[in-house]
Design an enzyme around this catalytic site. Structure first.
Site, PDB file in Angstrom:
ATOM      1  N   GLY A  17       0.829  -1.193   0.000  1.00  0.00           N
ATOM      2  CA  GLY A  17       0.000   0.000   0.000  1.00  0.00           C
ATOM      3  C   GLY A  17       0.870   1.251   0.000  1.00  0.00           C
ATOM      4  CB  CYS A  18       0.261   4.670  -1.244  1.00  0.00           C
ATOM      5  SG  CYS A  18      -1.381   4.989  -0.589  1.00  0.00           S
ATOM      6  CE1 TYR A  19      -1.346   8.333   3.838  1.00  0.00           C
ATOM      7  CE2 TYR A  19      -3.204   6.870   3.479  1.00  0.00           C
ATOM      8  CZ  TYR A  19      -2.693   8.147   3.577  1.00  0.00           C
ATOM      9  OH  TYR A  19      -3.528   9.230   3.430  1.00  0.00           O
TER      10      TYR A  19
END
Lengths: 340, 340, 340, 340
Positions: free
Chosen positions: B143-145
């Site tokens: 995921g990006c975070y």
């Protein structure tokens, strides 16, 4: 009553003027500044046509004297000398940092040089502070980040629900840095970018948050504070966490916040599930608050949104000045923001 | 070699296509989508003139078959069924969440429903992960975070310098939410505003960061994670803190980070005193890192900036695909950003 | 006096409420909307805490009746039917387009369908219009672009200094499009981008500008109008040019504008050499104007900045309502903006 | 081949470097600047990690000599002296204004001082210009606004469809002003605001657009040009109108544009009904074009979107340099943008 504003050409000065233009009991007297002295206010504050032709004078004790209240929106280090010359009867409201910290050691560590002392701290929402501001003749206006972080967390500490290992990460609009001509504040650099600065516990607002929460908690509170710069002109969103004390429940937490905001004109606890956005508070003296209990991580997470120039500076200044001058605390201060 | 892209009309799909257009060894095959099937790509990705007249097909196993690699940029829940139909020889790179978590309990708690399993996790920078990606036929793109937060903190945990009580506050651009037609994603609401959401430990990326840091630390790491939305299209700035282990010095911390990034093509430790800004990484597969020791608060503060669509999604996906396909890891991935 | 607001959940409705909250003579009565009926106002206008718990009713003649003034902030096509049911004694102020155009042919060409007629046009600054608004019971509030373009150019036409071949290019903030869930209004698409739309003389505000300038000029004025969307929430900057009549001098031009704005509370001609910025007018009912003579090209260039939601919609509506209700024209309307 | 870049610490210099880093045939040699000489490039261009440790030299003929091509990204007035010292065999590509105008009178009127002469004008898309650039040793790179306005309108003039009374209104991102420390370029002032400047025919790019369109039209073309500043870092949207010649039809207009762009690698006529947005071209050397006939106003309206730093400066410079160096015109230049 009449107010003088020192630093009228800056962003904080402009916000003081915008709010005072709508204040029913405080008129606008002398405007002063440093390098802008001798120019029209309209050159610096083109959004204030009602004052466009006012000429800015140089910031001197003489220019500022003869007013009921003097608002200082100056770089730190200039307030003490001016205050000494203005007499004990004039209300002086300092938007700068000079008189915020009670600890001389903290002052020297974070600001360097000698501590000038501490004035009554202009955050009426903290337990016991409102009374000390009534009739005061000297007021230290809180910093913008400390306003957001303190308002976010004080209810938890006041109710004994939080442990003192606080982490604050806050995003601020660029107006918090004033009208400084620095490359990193250019629109080309700021737009489309969020950046960190003052990381590692070195930002000068750190000891101020600690001072506030320590006073509320009744025991030393340590704060890890990281400021970030966001691509917007106004607004601070402070995300604040502290370990939950043993046995804290979500219901107890909510109740603590409801109690804390109940009689506060400018604190607004959002309905459950709604989280603060700085757009809720643009131009308003309101702090939008929300809190949650993170059971897995064992932490309270509290978020506050304010307008850094309004509640975070000029609005907070006028709120405390109202108290000092015996006026209703809310007088002339907008509760509603300008959105979208 | 040829790639199919499922979800070609979305933001992640568009970034995959932009990067693949510059990739010397992977050509662009079939493009598919859901409701956009039958339309020209140019309607959805007007910044990609080279592909403007490509027609988007419906996302089916048939349309995606016959490619060396299939990139899935779909809402979660669709990957398992497609993968089952595509055969074990095709490399499937899933930009969605379905196969990221190893814990079925975490999956059910945060996503609901049944756990589909875990695929090799596409973060080659983590100790021991690069080797598992070489030759892999299934890859779960982080995921990006989690990409930003993990890259910020793993060097401290790998070196045993951090204690497991982590607090992460991250600001993301709006493209992280995809092209969803929600009122809070409208430009009028987003511009001039930073807002919190998913507060209190409920964001689905929380257990993914815990999983990553726990693996590196060799003991359970708990994460308090708060995402915020910032007024920019692209970029994540993750501010991450953890208590410093006893006796940690700034020099040891710096050395740990220098060691961690030394042979990493996409990790960039900034010179001391320079802090990450998302503008440093727009369109690049780079993560800009910095770290400091906050002695007063006893915490390590690490900050990472990435482009959420590049290193945080499409670039990370291609980086892992390169490894899986036996290509040089950096192939076709920009190191430099587009700024200002 | 009491006002009902139809369309209270939209951007124009929100701005009407914000301004009326500060209006000393008009209180806020019933709030209505379409699909938002039954919800709390706070869900839609989180910047207005003073009205957060008001429940929105459905827009019906019954709900709106019993008020001194009804503000309609509705999609076009709904006003006629409501007005017919509200009686001739109620002041109805329509922020929509239904009754702006006097030409049935123009209406049908640009809006389609049948012309509902024309109401007194709420732009008191135009020659002869102020008187017609005093005591009026029906008012058509001008469109946002026509407000900016007309105010920029009418002084030149009123003084006979301009020829009727007008070109207007205007940049608007996204709030002008309302809270519509369209992909091109998403923050991710809007930020960092200026785009054209409605090009080629097809925008519905075109005939309204022509109607206004034709009336002032006393001969037909044709307008080439191109709107563009800029990455900001609020504001319109209209750049307007017309050929200079033979022999026009810069001094004559300046004088014409000084004359036109002299007694106008909301028109502000900037000092020579200072050009309008929308930031000068955010939240204010002011139009900032400037004009220059381009000798080489033989054209007058006039620029106006307004806040599309304030002077361009809700503020303009209240200004005209004040006149109709026999109140001072400026009552409750901010002259100063919120900046930076 | 090797390139030197003078002005490497500015925005145009940074974009030259970003593009050259991806150029297969031109390597990066010496980097020079004025006040930044002696510093690391990474201090000024943090988005270019591959060059972070390069030391910037002072801009002198000695430092720049020994390269196949020298790109000058300097304030105007410095190019002539440097060029004289660099020898006739070195290709010099001047991104500044010194050698753009052929008319000494225009030069003196708009820039002041003496005209240095004219170099081959780097806009290969104009009729007859491409050939003159092949093998050239001196190139004047067009200004950013003239690039957008000329590309928008030249097809209409080339086909004899437009009359010479042109009005151009263009919105530019702030990077067009360079990294100048001016108050009006601060993020706080720029964000949320569109403003006009250089109004009334005084902007220095005005005669350049006239020169280009006059050459194409074969008769004098006058241009009323108004630039505006928009809240974004990159991009120009130029809205350009000219009276339609008698009898022009929409079909003829479309055909003229299709013909003009047919063999042009960087001109992109959008499908009918789609209007340019600057986001389509961020980081790309593409100009996105669209045109319409406004029958009522009798005007052609053409709109162009470019990235002011890419096609408007550095990309345009490399495009012409490719021609001069005998390389394929498109080499190393991105066609696709970075979006959203």
């Amino acid at each position: 009553m009449k107010a003088a504003i020192a630093g009228a050409s800056g962003y904080a000065g402009g916000e003081l003027l915008r709010l005072l233009l709508g204040h029913p009991s405080i008129g606008i007297g002398t405007l002063t500044a440093g390098s802008s002295a001798g120019t029209r206010l309209g050159e610096h504050q083109p959004h204030l046509p009602m004052l466009a032709d006012r000429i800015i004078e140089e910031t001197t004790p003489e220019a500022l004297s003869g007013h009921d209240v003097v608002f200082l929106a100056l770089p730190h280090g200039q307030s003490a000398a001016l205050a000494a010359r203005l007499g004990q009867d004039t209300l002086i409201v300092d938007c700068g940092a000079d008189f915020r910290l009670t600890s001389a050691a903290d002052w020297t560590h974070f600001y360097g040089g000698e501590h000038a002392g501490a004035w009554p701290y202009g955050m009426p929402e903290l337990p016991g502070r409102r009374e000390r501001l009534r009739g005061a003749r000297r007021i230290a206006v809180p910093g913008c980040y400390p306003t957001a972080a303190t308002l976010a967390l004080f209810p938890a500490f006041a109710a004994g629900l939080a442990e003192p290992d606080v982490v604050v990460v806050a995003a601020s609009g660029t107006s918090g840095a004033g009208r400084s001509l620095k490359p990193n504040l250019l629109g080309s650099e700021v737009m489309g970018s969020v950046s960190a600065y003052g990381v590692g516990g070195v930002h000068r607002h750190t000891p101020e948050v600690e001072q506030n929460l320590t006073a509320v908690a009744g025991r030393p509170v340590r704060v890890s504070f990281t400021p970030t710069l966001a691509p917007m002109s106004r607004g601070i969103l402070a995300t604040c966490t502290a370990p939950a004390a043993p046995g804290v429940t979500a219901a107890a937490l909510r109740e603590a916040y409801e109690t804390a905001v109940k009689d506060e004109p400018f604190l607004r606890l959002l309905p459950e599930g709604v989280w603060p956005a700085t757009a809720m508070t643009v131009g308003a003296n309101t702090a939008a608050l929300q809190v949650a209990l993170d059971d897995r991580a064992g932490r309270i997470v509290a978020v506050a949104a304010i307008d850094n120039l309004t509640k975070g500076t000029a609005g907070g200044a006028i709120q405390s000045a109202n108290l000092a001058l015996g006026l209703p605390e809310e007088l002339g201060l907008p509760l509603n923001g300008v959105a979208p």
